[in-house]
Design an enzyme around this catalytic site. Structure first.
Site, mmCIF file in Angstrom:
data_model
loop_
_atom_site.group_PDB
_atom_site.id
_atom_site.type_symbol
_atom_site.label_atom_id
_atom_site.label_comp_id
_atom_site.label_asym_id
_atom_site.label_seq_id
_atom_site.Cartn_x
_atom_site.Cartn_y
_atom_site.Cartn_z
ATOM 1 N N PHE A 1 -13.100 -1.508 -2.792
ATOM 2 C CA PHE A 1 -12.657 -0.136 -2.554
ATOM 3 C C PHE A 1 -11.351 -0.092 -1.776
ATOM 4 O O PHE A 1 -11.175 -0.790 -0.775
ATOM 5 C CB PHE A 1 -13.702 0.636 -1.746
ATOM 6 N N ASP A 2 -10.466 0.764 -2.235
ATOM 7 C CA ASP A 2 -9.315 1.177 -1.436
ATOM 8 C C ASP A 2 -9.840 2.107 -0.335
ATOM 9 O O ASP A 2 -10.988 2.569 -0.393
ATOM 10 C CB ASP A 2 -8.319 1.916 -2.343
ATOM 11 N N ILE A 3 -9.010 2.404 0.669
ATOM 12 C CA ILE A 3 -9.438 3.310 1.739
ATOM 13 C C ILE A 3 -8.857 4.713 1.570
ATOM 14 O O ILE A 3 -9.573 5.683 1.345
ATOM 15 C CB ILE A 3 -9.040 2.770 3.134
ATOM 16 N N ILE B 1 -11.919 0.152 -7.113
ATOM 17 C CA ILE B 1 -11.921 1.617 -7.112
ATOM 18 C C ILE B 1 -10.824 2.099 -6.165
ATOM 19 O O ILE B 1 -10.806 1.730 -4.984
ATOM 20 C CB ILE B 1 -13.287 2.173 -6.653
ATOM 21 N N ASP C 1 -7.118 5.080 -5.686
ATOM 22 C CA ASP C 1 -6.373 6.260 -6.143
ATOM 23 C C ASP C 1 -4.967 5.939 -6.633
ATOM 24 O O ASP C 1 -4.302 6.797 -7.212
ATOM 25 C CB ASP C 1 -6.273 7.285 -5.005
#
Length: 232
Positions: free
Chosen positions: A9-11, A179, A181
């Protein structure tokens, strides 16, 4: 349906609402400096800052150059002469206080932590990201947190992902899903590294660099269907 073992995961604007944190931090910074922050100036700064991070991701500028000159360069457009490094230090302290969660993030990660190997892969400043993750309650749910400042490389660089993969026991990219943005940092970077990709795109932005992510979702909760889990 593909079975994944690793979820990366990105933050920012994936698990934590960076836009909310950025807004709060800019307001506090401008108040401290006795500067007027209008909606127009705020929007201009966001666009300016995003262009700098894009340049960083493309390897055109260093992280230190980005952080220590952005406020001096930006405010020069408004006739203000400031100490960019000092303002960055103040801004960083405000950012560290912001841990606004994206809707559904804590519940999602809490539910998945016992079923998958969860990791954080993020560009940014280690101290800032660490505190925000801890204050949000997310940090203990991840096996490891990888921040570009610590790795010496940034997403989407292959070297960043090589560093991450080497530190995950028995890692296999074909069993992993990233995952995030960012089309460039997360989607293009993840695809180049051999992983499936899931683009969080609530604003329905166009895929203007033609990455063609494996999946595209508007909300974190849509991830449940992708990995074959039921949403509560």
């Amino acid at each position: 349906m593909k079975q994944y073992q690793y979820l990366l995961f990105d933050i920012d604007d994936t698990l934590l609402d960076f836009q909310a944190t950025e807004k709060m931090s800019l307001q506090l910074l401008f108040e401290q400096e006795q500067l007027l922050l209008t909606p127009e100036i705020e929007q201009h700064y966001r666009s300016f800052n995003q262009s700098l991070w894009r340049s960083f991701e493309e390897g055109k500028i260093t992280r230190d150059t980005l952080l220590n000159t952005r406020f001096a360069t930006f405010l020069k457009e408004y006739g203000k002469v400031v100490d960019g490094a000092f303002m960055e230090k103040s801004y960083r302290s405000f950012l560290e206080q912001g841990h606004h969660l994206m809707d559904g993030a804590l519940d999602l990660i809490s539910r998945l932590a016992d079923q998958y190997e969860l990791y954080v892969v993020t560009n940014g400043v280690s101290k800032t990201q660490d505190r925000r993750l801890r204050d949000s309650g997310l940090h203990p749910l991840f096996k490891k947190v990888f921040v570009s400042e610590d790795t010496g490389f940034q997403k989407p660089m292959k070297e960043f992902f090589d560093y991450v993969f080497a530190r995950i026991p028995d890692f296999s990219p074909d069993k992993a899903l990233i995952i995030g943005d960012s089309l460039l940092a997360d989607m293009a970077g993840g695809k180049q590294a051999g992983m499936d990709t899931c683009w969080i795109n609530p604003e329905k932005k166009p895929d203007d660099i033609h990455v063609m992510p494996t999946y595209e979702i508007r909300h974190l909760n849509e991830l449940y269907k992708i990995i074959g889990r039921e949403e509560r």
